[in-house]
Design a protein around this motif. Structure first.
Motif, short mmCIF file in Angstrom:
data_model
loop_
_atom_site.label_atom_id
_atom_site.label_comp_id
_atom_site.label_asym_id
_atom_site.label_seq_id
_atom_site.Cartn_x
_atom_site.Cartn_y
_atom_site.Cartn_z
N GLN A 192 0.67 -1.17 0.04
CA GLN A 192 -0.07 0.03 0.04
C GLN A 192 0.89 1.14 0.22
OE1 GLN A 192 -3.09 -0.45 -0.19
NE2 GLN A 192 -4.05 1.32 0.06
N ALA A 193 1.90 1.22 0.73
CA ALA A 193 2.83 2.39 1.06
C ALA A 193 3.48 2.65 -0.28
CB ALA A 193 4.03 2.27 1.86
N ILE A 194 3.99 1.57 -1.12
CA ILE A 194 4.60 1.70 -2.45
C ILE A 194 3.55 2.25 -3.42
CG2 ILE A 194 5.27 0.28 -4.41
CD1 ILE A 194 6.73 -1.70 -2.24
N GLY A 195 2.31 2.02 -3.46
CA GLY A 195 1.22 2.47 -4.25
C GLY A 195 1.28 4.00 -4.14
N LEU A 196 1.33 4.30 -2.73
CA LEU A 196 0.94 5.58 -2.52
C LEU A 196 2.33 6.58 -2.82
CD1 LEU A 196 -0.58 7.82 -0.96
CD2 LEU A 196 0.21 7.08 1.32
N VAL A 197 3.45 5.97 -2.64
CA VAL A 197 4.57 6.65 -3.09
C VAL A 197 4.78 6.88 -4.55
CG1 VAL A 197 7.18 6.72 -2.79
CG2 VAL A 197 5.71 6.36 -1.00
N GLY A 198 4.41 5.79 -5.23
CA GLY A 198 4.61 5.66 -6.73
C GLY A 198 3.40 6.57 -7.32
N GLU A 199 2.32 6.65 -6.86
CA GLU A 199 1.10 7.59 -7.52
C GLU A 199 1.64 9.04 -7.26
OE1 GLU A 199 -2.15 3.95 -6.50
OE2 GLU A 199 -1.76 5.96 -5.04
N THR A 200 1.99 9.33 -5.90
CA THR A 200 2.56 10.62 -5.75
C THR A 200 3.60 11.03 -6.57
OG1 THR A 200 1.73 10.21 -3.32
CG2 THR A 200 3.38 12.22 -3.89
N HIS A 230 -2.84 18.56 -17.48
CA HIS A 230 -3.16 17.26 -17.66
C HIS A 230 -4.16 17.15 -16.27
CE1 HIS A 230 -0.66 15.75 -20.69
NE2 HIS A 230 0.27 16.52 -20.40
N ASP A 231 -5.10 18.02 -16.31
CA ASP A 231 -6.17 18.28 -15.23
C ASP A 231 -6.84 16.77 -14.92
OD1 ASP A 231 -5.13 20.73 -14.76
OD2 ASP A 231 -6.85 21.52 -15.74
N VAL A 232 -7.45 16.15 -16.11
CA VAL A 232 -8.14 15.04 -15.77
C VAL A 232 -7.33 13.79 -15.22
CG1 VAL A 232 -9.40 13.21 -17.16
CG2 VAL A 232 -9.97 15.72 -17.58
N LEU A 233 -6.12 13.75 -15.88
CA LEU A 233 -5.32 12.56 -15.43
C LEU A 233 -4.75 12.82 -13.99
CD1 LEU A 233 -3.30 10.03 -15.94
CD2 LEU A 233 -1.77 11.84 -17.07
N ALA A 234 -4.46 14.29 -13.67
CA ALA A 234 -4.26 14.31 -12.31
C ALA A 234 -5.19 14.21 -11.17
CB ALA A 234 -3.80 15.74 -12.17
N GLY A 235 -6.62 14.38 -11.68
CA GLY A 235 -7.43 14.18 -10.68
C GLY A 235 -7.74 12.67 -10.58
N SER A 236 -7.62 11.97 -11.67
CA SER A 236 -7.79 10.19 -11.55
C SER A 236 -6.50 9.82 -10.60
CB SER A 236 -7.38 9.68 -13.05
OG SER A 236 -8.66 10.22 -13.74
N ILE A 237 -5.65 10.26 -10.72
CA ILE A 237 -4.19 10.02 -9.90
C ILE A 237 -4.45 10.45 -8.34
CG2 ILE A 237 -1.87 10.27 -9.42
CD1 ILE A 237 -1.41 10.44 -12.46
N LEU A 238 -5.04 11.57 -8.15
CA LEU A 238 -5.34 12.09 -7.06
C LEU A 238 -6.50 11.22 -6.21
CD1 LEU A 238 -5.40 16.00 -7.20
CD2 LEU A 238 -4.05 14.40 -5.69
N ARG A 239 -7.35 10.72 -7.11
CA ARG A 239 -8.48 9.73 -6.33
C ARG A 239 -7.70 8.56 -5.88
NH1 ARG A 239 -11.41 12.07 -10.18
NH2 ARG A 239 -11.23 10.46 -11.85
N ILE A 263 -4.72 8.44 -5.17
CA ILE A 263 -3.69 8.72 -3.73
C ILE A 263 -4.51 8.93 -2.49
CG2 ILE A 263 -2.43 10.69 -2.82
CD1 ILE A 263 -1.20 11.03 -5.71
N ALA A 264 -5.73 9.50 -2.64
CA ALA A 264 -6.64 9.68 -1.72
C ALA A 264 -7.08 8.51 -0.88
CB ALA A 264 -7.77 10.41 -1.77
N PHE A 265 -7.34 7.36 -1.66
CA PHE A 265 -8.02 6.05 -1.35
C PHE A 265 -6.84 5.52 -0.77
CE2 PHE A 265 -8.24 1.63 -1.91
CZ PHE A 265 -9.44 1.35 -1.17
#
Length: 149
Positions: free
Chosen positions: A94-102, A112-121, A123-125
């Protein structure tokens, strides 16, 4: 013993029950996302600025990767005390996923607002999932020190 032949939970069981619930909740949401990505990739490709057959294949591949990532969760859900070391692996994943997504988000250029928004979701989860599961893991470990086994 209850009618089903199982003993009633005791206060010592609460950390393990809490851990099961925390891991199961993250698992269920991860698998739901994975299944949607595998079955309906066309619905999600645009959120990652992908299109066509290649975009669908990429999203479907992410879904398969999510399923692989979650192969460790069922054993932890079944017995968090017995599979405590596997629980630690789940937290590291889970931590690797969070760091990688960030890192991916921070590396995106402007526009790339749509892409950034998808990645932010994601990250939040993943941040919320990591926090809840880490708290349950810490409680589980602390409860073991206070009692036998």
């Amino acid at each position: 013993m209850s009618e089903a032949g199982q003993r009633r939970p005791t206060p010592r069981d609460v950390p393990a029950i809490t851990a099961r619930i925390a891991v199961a909740a993250v698992f269920a949401l991860n698998v739901q996302c994975a299944v949607q990505f595998v079955l309906w990739p066309e619905s999600f490709a645009g959120a990652y600025e992908l299109s066509g057959i290649a975009g669908e294949a990429a999203v479907r591949g992410l879904g398969v990767a999510f399923l692989m990532w979650n192969a460790t969760y069922p054993a932890v859900i079944a017995s968090p005390r017995r599979f405590r070391s596997l629980f630690a692996v789940v937290l590291v994943q889970q931590a690797i996923g969070l760091v990688g997504e960030t890192a991916i988000l921070l590396g995106l250029p402007a526009g790339h607002d749509v892409l950034a928004g998808s990645i932010l979701r994601f990250i939040a989860f993943d941040a919320a999932g990591l926090a809840v599961m880490a708290a349950a893991f810490a409680w589980l470990c602390a409860s073991r020190r206070g009692g036998r086994r």
